[in-house]
Design a protein around this motif. Structure first.
Motif, short mmCIF file in Angstrom:
data_model
loop_
_atom_site.label_atom_id
_atom_site.label_comp_id
_atom_site.label_asym_id
_atom_site.label_seq_id
_atom_site.Cartn_x
_atom_site.Cartn_y
_atom_site.Cartn_z
N ALA A 487 13.06 12.16 -62.16
CA ALA A 487 11.99 12.96 -62.36
C ALA A 487 12.25 14.35 -61.45
O ALA A 487 12.41 15.64 -61.95
CB ALA A 487 10.53 12.58 -62.21
N SER A 488 12.18 14.19 -60.32
CA SER A 488 12.03 15.42 -59.24
C SER A 488 13.31 15.01 -58.01
O SER A 488 13.31 13.88 -57.60
CB SER A 488 10.57 15.39 -58.52
N LEU A 489 13.62 15.96 -57.52
CA LEU A 489 14.55 15.97 -56.47
C LEU A 489 13.79 16.74 -55.34
O LEU A 489 13.56 18.01 -55.68
CB LEU A 489 16.02 16.28 -56.59
N PHE A 490 13.83 16.29 -54.09
CA PHE A 490 13.13 16.85 -52.97
C PHE A 490 14.34 17.33 -51.79
O PHE A 490 15.08 16.03 -51.29
CB PHE A 490 11.91 16.20 -52.25
N THR A 491 14.82 18.50 -51.64
CA THR A 491 15.82 18.65 -50.66
C THR A 491 15.74 20.08 -50.10
O THR A 491 14.77 20.86 -50.32
CB THR A 491 17.07 18.39 -51.31
N ASP A 518 13.41 18.51 -62.02
CA ASP A 518 12.79 19.55 -61.17
C ASP A 518 13.77 19.29 -59.86
O ASP A 518 13.94 17.93 -59.43
CB ASP A 518 11.43 18.99 -61.18
N VAL A 519 14.10 20.36 -59.16
CA VAL A 519 14.54 20.38 -57.79
C VAL A 519 13.66 21.35 -57.00
O VAL A 519 13.26 22.41 -57.36
CB VAL A 519 16.07 21.11 -57.91
N TYR A 520 12.94 20.49 -56.07
CA TYR A 520 12.24 21.31 -55.22
C TYR A 520 12.72 21.43 -53.90
O TYR A 520 13.20 20.57 -53.08
CB TYR A 520 10.88 20.26 -54.74
N ILE A 521 12.99 22.62 -53.37
CA ILE A 521 13.68 23.12 -52.18
C ILE A 521 12.54 23.53 -51.36
O ILE A 521 11.80 24.35 -51.29
CB ILE A 521 14.53 24.28 -52.58
N HIS A 522 12.56 22.51 -50.17
CA HIS A 522 11.46 23.13 -49.06
C HIS A 522 12.16 23.88 -47.99
O HIS A 522 13.17 24.17 -48.02
CB HIS A 522 10.89 21.77 -48.62
#
Length: 893
Positions: A487-491, A518-522
């Protein structure tokens, strides 16, 4: 249900991190009745120790996975570690150096055994640390990028790409690290601005030794490998020299002046030295003009036999020696300071050398096209969306990927060569590419085979992470069919190219589908000055020390609430998380101390709204509104906003207002139920953010079976949504705040009860105040609160005063309600007024001095920009303070 007077986070953290793991509470299975929600962890290196970047990244993932689990998804967080080729090999090589050895003093097998022994002893260190953080991974599923099943996937990918013609071997200029003695991809050669020199060197003509062409270079040591000098064919200055012969100093090599449109006639002198074996642009020029390729450097950066008198010197030592010799020979025109971007090894930070070497490559353009399309069509979304442009820009200009590395730790390239019998045919020179170890040469039958010495780039294994972790390429894997795509990638932003883009390409190529939607870039964790945290700067804060001093919940909460594009962190900022955890504990303790029924159990959704008073209807509405907003923020990956909502609700609404309002009403069972129900369900929506303290409190108060981490997210009861109750309560709260402000401004003793006349034209407001006079008296410490019709002093919008105006009273407006607060019998009005006027004079004096300073051109010219900015901020603040004080005086009748 009693709680200890103090929240002992050390005991609580240790208790629950062990309990969750021991009871396998984070396990996910194929469940046709549930929708899967899958996250794969960015696998930390086996050499890794938890740092603030890890802490932030894994906290964000954990928030989402716990939230989705509570929302009814079959939520799986896949854990694992990366073998980290160069990094891990460097660690073990440092151990060997302490023994006075290098890896070459051991056989390859002996060295690899040392590496596996190190991995067995230390490789799970970061896994244990992630468990301390509260990471709710399905730990029994943990994978390692060099375990047997995963290694099979890596070999399979290599074979498939090779058969499709997308993997090839060739001699090209690559990024070479002389320290690690291996090739690096373009993304692994981080460019940094360095202050160097531009050296203008004289190359004499063969037929006229006293005449020269001047070339400009930043790397004089590579001149020993020059095989031409190039000029632009349109450059009139050099047309007559094209085809002439020059003599290369020191080695006396004859080199030609050639013309090539690639040459920028405006850079340097317009004539460039051509070193095909040591520069990527020169390599291409050398191919076009069929030049000789002369490599003057050994793999360790020491000059070789082609360097003449400089053989045996380190490249930078040779640079100095060459420049000195050229100076003595009067072959230096000039030396200019020059700032340029220089590649550095991403692991050891050594300056990278462009180096001619035979390597393995992947053709990337065919793989990039479907990955570009997936993002363009919105099948994969980046959060924040600005990263979409960064991704597409890189992908649309992608270059082939150098995948071979000259180290021993990693996936050895599955290629063999026939090395041996007298009767071998020419065909035997072709590489044998095989998923399994070949028994004999398929051409001549010889068993004398040798495997390629190189290993694959670490990223060649990790780009398969979203599907290789589920057993690919084995067919019939139920987990793979159910949990993929994830679902989501956090990186983090720095590995968009290393990892994110390549995973998208691999997913499309080998699975026929995107790896995640989804790709969440923090953001990046920085210190208070905005510098990236690093050991070399000495500004790194150890998250394990923060956990030890403040607790895991404090670390998690503080990191997230301070997050944004980037985080600016100091140790003091973790106090907000610690204080909030303590507030949650103490408020829970207060509620539990006042609950008389040990079997109390409340379902907020089943309460009768008609039987509830205004504060109860309001706090229920505020809870449901907060729960919905937190859910929405989570879905948008706006975790800082979600925490701010929780903080505002619990500390502001529940503790500061509701618990204060009911403090004298605890004997009422209805009050106990509301307080208990709100607290219990608040623990649920706080749990993803602060799992330890909420799990401990849940155990104390809940009658429901099972730990909090397996409970359901609260369901909003629409029948209890009362927006009018919220509006009415906001009016009362604004009145209280206004009265409290007057008390503070005029220095009224906190214990002193005061009078307040409330004048309004609205019958509705009058009824609201009448029914809730007790609330106003309690919260604003009023001895008397009188409601009066507006005709006494005119319209509440501030009309004309009449003879009933009270002397020495402060008047403030709250919406349509005028509050008149007599202060004559409460304080010495003249004394307080004089005090405030004194403050005004003092502030105006400071204001005038600061204004003059900011008009001073010399100050503005010499002072640092940050000092000027701070002074301007102070000017704005002083102006606001003077205005505020004058309004306070003006409010007095």
């Amino acid at each position: 249900m009693e709680l200890s007077s103090r929240f002992n986070f050390s005991e609580v953290d240790a208790k629950w991190s062990q309990y969750w793991v021991d009871n396998n509470l984070f396990h996910a299975e194929v469940n046709p009745d549930k929708k899967p929600y899958t996250v794969v962890i960015p696998p930390p290196n086996v050499t890794g120790i938890l740092h603030m970047g890890h802490a932030l990244n894994n906290t964000l993932q954990d928030i989402m996975i716990r939230y989705k689990r509570m929302r009814g998804f079959e939520a799986l967080w896949m854990p694992g570690t990366d073998h980290a080729g160069i990094a891990t090999q460097n660690v073990v090589e440092r151990q060997l150096s302490k023994e006075g050895k290098t890896r070459h003093d051991l056989s390859r097998e002996e060295f690899l055994e040392r590496l596996w022994a190190w991995k067995r002893e230390y490789g799970d260190t970061i896994i244990h640390q992630l468990k301390k953080l509260g990471a709710s991974c399905d730990w029994p599923r943990a994978r390692f990028t060099m375990d047997e099943g995963y290694s099979q996937a890596v070999r399979s990918v290599f074979i498939r790409l090779y058969k499709k013609g997308l993997i090839y071997q060739g001699e090209y200029i690559i990024n070479w690290c002389p320290r690690c003695q291996t090739a690096l991809s373009d993304e692994e050669a981080e460019h940094r601005e360095l202050q160097g020199n531009l050296y203008h060197l004289r190359y004499p003509f063969q037929d006229e030794p006293d005449q020269f062409i001047v070339v400009a270079t930043t790397r004089p040591e590579t001149m020993l490998g020059d095989t031409a000098v190039a000029v632009n064919p349109k450059d009139k200055r050099y047309k007559k020299y094209i085809g002439k012969t020059l003599i290369l100093p020191f080695v006396n090599r004859e080199i030609k002046v050639i013309s090539d449109e690639f040459v920028d006639s405006k850079f340097g002198t317009g004539a460039v030295k051509v070193t095909p074996a040591h520069d990527p642009n020169d390599f291409a020029m050398g191919k076009r003009h069929k030049l000789e390729f002369v490599n003057v450097m050994k793999p360790d950066g020491v000059l070789n036999q082609h360097a003449g008198q400089f053989e045996g010197m380190d490249r930078f030592e040779a640079r100095e020696a060459i420049v000195e010799e050229l100076g003595q020979l009067k072959l230096i025109e000039k030396i200019e300071p020059h700032t340029h971007a220089v590649g550095h090894c991403y692991r050891c930070h050594t300056v990278v050398e462009p180096y001619l070497s035979k390597q393995w490559f992947v053709k990337m353009e065919p793989l990039a096209k479907p990955a570009i399309e997936a993002v363009r069509k919105g099948k994969i979304k980046f959060y924040p969306s600005r990263w979409t442009k960064v991704y597409l820009n890189w992908m649309e200009n992608i270059r082939d990927w150098c995948i071979s590395r000259q180290i021993w730790w990693g996936h050895r390239i599955p290629v063999w060569y026939c090395v041996g019998d007298d009767h071998c045919q020419l065909a035997c020179k072709a590489p044998i590419v095989s998923e399994t170890v070949p028994v004999a040469c398929p051409h001549c039958g010889s068993t004398n085979l040798k495997q390629d010495e190189d290993v694959l780039d670490t990223w060649f294994s990790s780009w398969l992470w979203p599907f290789a972790t589920f057993g690919w390429p084995d067919s019939g894997k139920k987990d793979l069919d159910y949990f993929y795509p994830t679902a989501s990638l956090f990186t983090a932003p720095e590995i968009i190219f290393f990892w994110v883009a390549r995973m998208i390409m691999a997913g499309k190529e080998f699975m026929g589908d995107i790896p995640f939607s989804d790709v969440y870039i923090h953001g990046t964790v920085r210190d208070a000055k905005g510098r990236k945290m690093s050991k070399s700067l000495g500004n790194a804060i150890d998250p394990l020390e923060i956990i030890k001093e403040y607790g895991a919940d404090a670390l998690r909460f503080s990191l997230v609430i301070n997050s944004g594009q980037d985080l600016f962190i100091s140790k003091e900022k973790f106090e907000i998380g610690r204080n909030f955890a303590n507030k949650l504990w103490n408020a829970s303790r207060l509620v539990l101390m006042n609950i008389k029924d040990p079997d109390i159990d409340v379902d907020l959704g089943k309460l009768d709204k008609k039987a509830l008073d205004l504060p109860s209807r309001w706090i229920i509405f505020r809870f449901y509104a907060t729960a919905e907003k937190v859910s929405a923020a989570n879905e948008r990956y706006q975790f800082s906003q979600a925490e701010s909502l929780l903080y505002e609700f619990f500390r502001g609404n529940f503790c500061d207002w509701y618990l204060e309002l009911i403090k004298d009403r605890w004997p009422d069972p209805a009050v106990q139920k509301i307080a208990f129900g709100i607290l219990r369900d608040t623990l649920k929506i706080m749990h993803p953010f602060m799992p330890f303290v909420t799990e401990e409190l849940w155990e104390k108060i809940s009658k429901e079976k099972g730990p909090l981490c397996r409970q359901s997210w609260p369901v909003v009861s629409r029948k209890l949504i009362d927006k009018n109750a919220d509006k009415e309560m906001q009016t009362l709260m604004a009145l209280v705040a206004a009265i409290r402000n007057v008390r503070s401004q005029w220095n009224v003793n906190p214990a002193e009860q005061i009078e307040c006349r409330l004048i309004t034209v609205s019958t509705k407001d009058a009824v609201l105040i009448e029914e809730n006079t007790a609330v106003l008296k309690q919260m604003a410490r009023l001895g008397n609160a009188r409601i009066e019709p507006a005709r006494i002093v005119g319209p509440a919008t501030g009309g004309a005063k009449n003879s009933d105006t009270v002397k020495n009273a402060v008047t403030v407006l709250v919406g349509n309600i005028k509050c008149v607060i007599p202060l004559g019998g409460v304080i010495d009005v003249d004394k307080e007024k004089k005090k405030i006027l004194g403050q005004v004079q003092e502030q105006e004096k400071a204001l005038d001095g600061l204004a003059q300073r900011l008009k001073n051109k010399e100050f503005l010219k010499k002072a640092p920009a940050e000092i000027v900015a701070k002074e301007k901020e102070r000017l704005t603040s002083l102006n606001a303070r003077v205005t505020e004080l004058r309004l306070v005086i003006a409010s007095l009748e």
